[in-house]
Write a protein that holds these residues in place. Structure first.
Motif, PDB file in Angstrom:
ATOM      1  N   ALA A   1       0.857  -1.191   0.000  1.00 44.73           N
ATOM      2  CA  ALA A   1       0.000   0.000   0.000  1.00 44.73           C
ATOM      3  C   ALA A   1       0.887   1.233   0.000  1.00 44.73           C
ATOM      4  CB  ALA A   1      -0.910  -0.009   1.219  1.00 44.73           C
ATOM      5  N   PHE A   2       0.480   2.248  -0.754  1.00 47.47           N
ATOM      6  CA  PHE A   2       1.310   3.434  -0.932  1.00 47.47           C
ATOM      7  C   PHE A   2       0.463   4.695  -0.814  1.00 47.47           C
ATOM      8  CE2 PHE A   2       2.731  -0.120  -3.476  1.00 47.47           C
ATOM      9  CZ  PHE A   2       4.066  -0.250  -3.121  1.00 47.47           C
ATOM     10  N   CYS A   3       1.050   5.760  -0.291  1.00 47.26           N
ATOM     11  CA  CYS A   3       0.405   7.072  -0.234  1.00 47.26           C
ATOM     12  C   CYS A   3       1.059   7.950  -1.294  1.00 47.26           C
ATOM     13  CB  CYS A   3       0.566   7.667   1.167  1.00 47.26           C
ATOM     14  SG  CYS A   3      -0.073   9.354   1.313  1.00 47.26           S
ATOM     15  N   LEU A   4       0.339   8.301  -2.328  1.00 52.62           N
ATOM     16  CA  LEU A   4       0.919   9.030  -3.454  1.00 52.62           C
ATOM     17  C   LEU A   4       1.532  10.380  -3.072  1.00 52.62           C
ATOM     18  CD1 LEU A   4      -1.688   8.298  -6.290  1.00 52.62           C
ATOM     19  CD2 LEU A   4       0.464   7.117  -5.797  1.00 52.62           C
ATOM     20  N   PRO A   5       0.922  11.188  -2.195  1.00 52.09           N
ATOM     21  CA  PRO A   5       1.523  12.490  -1.868  1.00 52.09           C
ATOM     22  C   PRO A   5       2.858  12.396  -1.144  1.00 52.09           C
ATOM     23  CG  PRO A   5      -0.810  12.456  -1.281  1.00 52.09           C
ATOM     24  CD  PRO A   5      -0.418  11.058  -1.613  1.00 52.09           C
ATOM     25  N   GLN A   6       3.215  11.205  -0.649  1.00 55.97           N
ATOM     26  CA  GLN A   6       4.509  11.066   0.013  1.00 55.97           C
ATOM     27  C   GLN A   6       5.674  11.204  -0.963  1.00 55.97           C
ATOM     28  OE1 GLN A   6       3.402   7.337   2.459  1.00 55.97           O
ATOM     29  NE2 GLN A   6       5.044   8.286   3.620  1.00 55.97           N
ATOM     30  N   ASP A   7       5.425  11.007  -2.250  1.00 54.10           N
ATOM     31  CA  ASP A   7       6.476  11.185  -3.256  1.00 54.10           C
ATOM     32  C   ASP A   7       6.570  12.677  -3.576  1.00 54.10           C
ATOM     33  OD1 ASP A   7       8.181  11.217  -5.407  1.00 54.10           O
ATOM     34  OD2 ASP A   7       7.127   9.677  -6.553  1.00 54.10           O
ATOM     35  N   ALA A   8       7.305  13.399  -2.731  1.00 58.93           N
ATOM     36  CA  ALA A   8       7.366  14.857  -2.859  1.00 58.93           C
ATOM     37  C   ALA A   8       7.963  15.303  -4.190  1.00 58.93           C
ATOM     38  CB  ALA A   8       8.170  15.438  -1.706  1.00 58.93           C
ATOM     39  N   ALA A   9       8.937  14.548  -4.704  1.00 57.62           N
ATOM     40  CA  ALA A   9       9.579  14.931  -5.966  1.00 57.62           C
ATOM     41  C   ALA A   9       8.573  14.900  -7.121  1.00 57.62           C
ATOM     42  CB  ALA A   9      10.759  14.009  -6.256  1.00 57.62           C
ATOM     43  N   SER A  10       7.835  13.790  -7.228  1.00 53.02           N
ATOM     44  CA  SER A  10       6.839  13.685  -8.303  1.00 53.02           C
ATOM     45  C   SER A  10       5.727  14.706  -8.112  1.00 53.02           C
ATOM     46  CB  SER A  10       6.243  12.274  -8.326  1.00 53.02           C
ATOM     47  OG  SER A  10       7.210  11.320  -8.692  1.00 53.02           O
ATOM     48  N   LEU A  11       5.279  14.865  -6.877  1.00 48.79           N
ATOM     49  CA  LEU A  11       4.179  15.782  -6.587  1.00 48.79           C
ATOM     50  C   LEU A  11       4.535  17.213  -6.989  1.00 48.79           C
ATOM     51  CD1 LEU A  11       1.333  15.681  -5.089  1.00 48.79           C
ATOM     52  CD2 LEU A  11       2.573  16.654  -3.149  1.00 48.79           C
ATOM     53  N   THR A  12       5.712  17.668  -6.567  1.00 48.79           N
ATOM     54  CA  THR A  12       6.090  19.050  -6.854  1.00 48.79           C
ATOM     55  C   THR A  12       6.470  19.248  -8.316  1.00 48.79           C
ATOM     56  OG1 THR A  12       8.345  18.570  -6.045  1.00 48.79           O
ATOM     57  CG2 THR A  12       6.796  19.559  -4.488  1.00 48.79           C
ATOM     58  N   ALA A  13       7.065  18.235  -8.932  1.00 44.27           N
ATOM     59  CA  ALA A  13       7.400  18.354 -10.355  1.00 44.27           C
ATOM     60  C   ALA A  13       6.138  18.484 -11.199  1.00 44.27           C
ATOM     61  CB  ALA A  13       8.217  17.150 -10.806  1.00 44.27           C
ATOM     62  N   LEU A  14       5.165  17.629 -10.939  1.00 44.29           N
ATOM     63  CA  LEU A  14       3.915  17.678 -11.700  1.00 44.29           C
ATOM     64  C   LEU A  14       3.152  18.969 -11.437  1.00 44.29           C
ATOM     65  CD1 LEU A  14       2.809  13.968 -11.198  1.00 44.29           C
ATOM     66  CD2 LEU A  14       3.364  15.048 -13.392  1.00 44.29           C
ATOM     67  N   ALA A  15       3.110  19.389 -10.177  1.00 41.66           N
ATOM     68  CA  ALA A  15       2.392  20.615  -9.834  1.00 41.66           C
ATOM     69  C   ALA A  15       3.038  21.825 -10.497  1.00 41.66           C
ATOM     70  CB  ALA A  15       2.362  20.797  -8.316  1.00 41.66           C
ATOM     71  N   ASN A  16       4.366  21.846 -10.514  1.00 38.60           N
ATOM     72  CA  ASN A  16       5.096  22.988 -11.072  1.00 38.60           C
ATOM     73  C   ASN A  16       5.113  22.979 -12.596  1.00 38.60           C
ATOM     74  OD1 ASN A  16       7.012  25.313 -10.640  1.00 38.60           O
ATOM     75  ND2 ASN A  16       8.348  23.955 -11.833  1.00 38.60           N
ATOM     76  N   ASP A  17       5.302  21.798 -13.194  1.00 35.00           N
ATOM     77  CA  ASP A  17       5.507  21.724 -14.637  1.00 35.00           C
ATOM     78  C   ASP A  17       4.226  21.533 -15.443  1.00 35.00           C
ATOM     79  OD1 ASP A  17       8.161  21.903 -13.965  1.00 35.00           O
ATOM     80  OD2 ASP A  17       8.577  19.771 -14.242  1.00 35.00           O
ATOM     81  N   VAL A  18       3.217  20.923 -14.815  1.00 34.60           N
ATOM     82  CA  VAL A  18       1.971  20.640 -15.549  1.00 34.60           C
ATOM     83  C   VAL A  18       0.783  21.343 -14.896  1.00 34.60           C
ATOM     84  CG1 VAL A  18       0.487  18.841 -16.495  1.00 34.60           C
ATOM     85  CG2 VAL A  18       2.924  18.369 -16.149  1.00 34.60           C
ATOM     86  N   GLY A  19       0.514  21.025 -13.661  1.00 31.74           N
ATOM     87  CA  GLY A  19      -0.625  21.627 -12.963  1.00 31.74           C
ATOM     88  C   GLY A  19      -1.031  20.761 -11.790  1.00 31.74           C
TER      89      GLY A  19
END
Length: 219
Positions: A102-120
């Motif tokens: 089981a995984f919590c997606l927001p724990q991947d800070a790198a992916s979360l911030t990259a997607l938020a910054n680069d895409v939305g």
């Protein structure tokens, strides 16, 4: 769980703390009364959910157990306080004996911030699910409103992939309660963010226990 000072925020919830009174005994009596009232509210709310969700939560537990038994994984996500609930829910399974994937997606800070910054920010969960999710896996979305755009986009991607979808929401469920959005939905009927999240904690704890019970029967 968040609360802001000002109208409708902390001051509205605890007016006696902002009254400027210096009568300590009276102030403590008001604090005790407020605490007792809120404890009664959550006890009553939790009691009402037992009857409302007894069958649906058992059915959801069987579905999640079937996914784990078939090699599936659980991917949980949410924003803010609901992110911490997603993290707590996922950790219940990884800390089980034997541990479950089981995984919590927001724990991947790198992916979360990259997607938020680069895409939305609206795609941060959908993109992660698109990369990690597989048919038969379980996607679990936590919300108090049921209306966050990134949660809805994530659930849409999960359904496209053939994942089992589970949603926790509050109030009337918001857009998450619309037909075809989630397979298993648990709406806490309250206008208070605090009571919603407290009740959701009870619901996902029970769901976790039922999943382990189902898996024990399978094994």
């Amino acid at each position: 769980m968040t609360a802001e000072a000002g109208p409708g925020g902390v001051e509205a919830l605890y007016p006696f703390l902002y009254s400027g009174r210096d009568d300590l005994a009276s102030l403590l009596a008001d604090v005790e009364s407020s605490t007792s009232e809120k404890a009664s509210e959550i006890a009553a709310l939790r009691g009402s959910l037992a009857a409302r969700f007894a069958w649906p939560i058992a059915e959801c537990a069987r579905t999640i157990a079937d996914s784990f038994a078939s090699g599936g994984r659980l991917l949980a996500f949410g924003n803010g306080g609901s992110c911490t609930d997603a993290q707590a829910f996922a950790s219940l399974f990884t800390a089980s004996a034997p541990p479950l994937p089981a995984f919590c997606l927001p724990q991947d800070a790198a992916s979360l911030t990259a997607l938020a910054n680069d895409v939305g920010f609206e795609v941060v969960f959908a993109r992660q699910l698109g990369a990690l999710g597989r048919g038969g896996d379980v996607a679990v979305a936590f919300s108090t409103s049921g209306g966050s755009a990134n949660l809805l986009r994530g659930l849409g991607e999960a359904r496209r992939l053939g994942m089992v979808t589970v949603g926790f929401a509050g109030h009337d469920g918001g857009p998450m309660a619309e037909a075809g959005t989630v397979d298993h939905l648990f709406v806490v009927p309250s206008a208070s963010v605090h009571r919603i999240q407290e009740a959701q904690t009870t619901l996902y704890q029970v769901l976790w226990e039922l999943v382990l019970h189902e898996l024990a029967d399978v094994r």
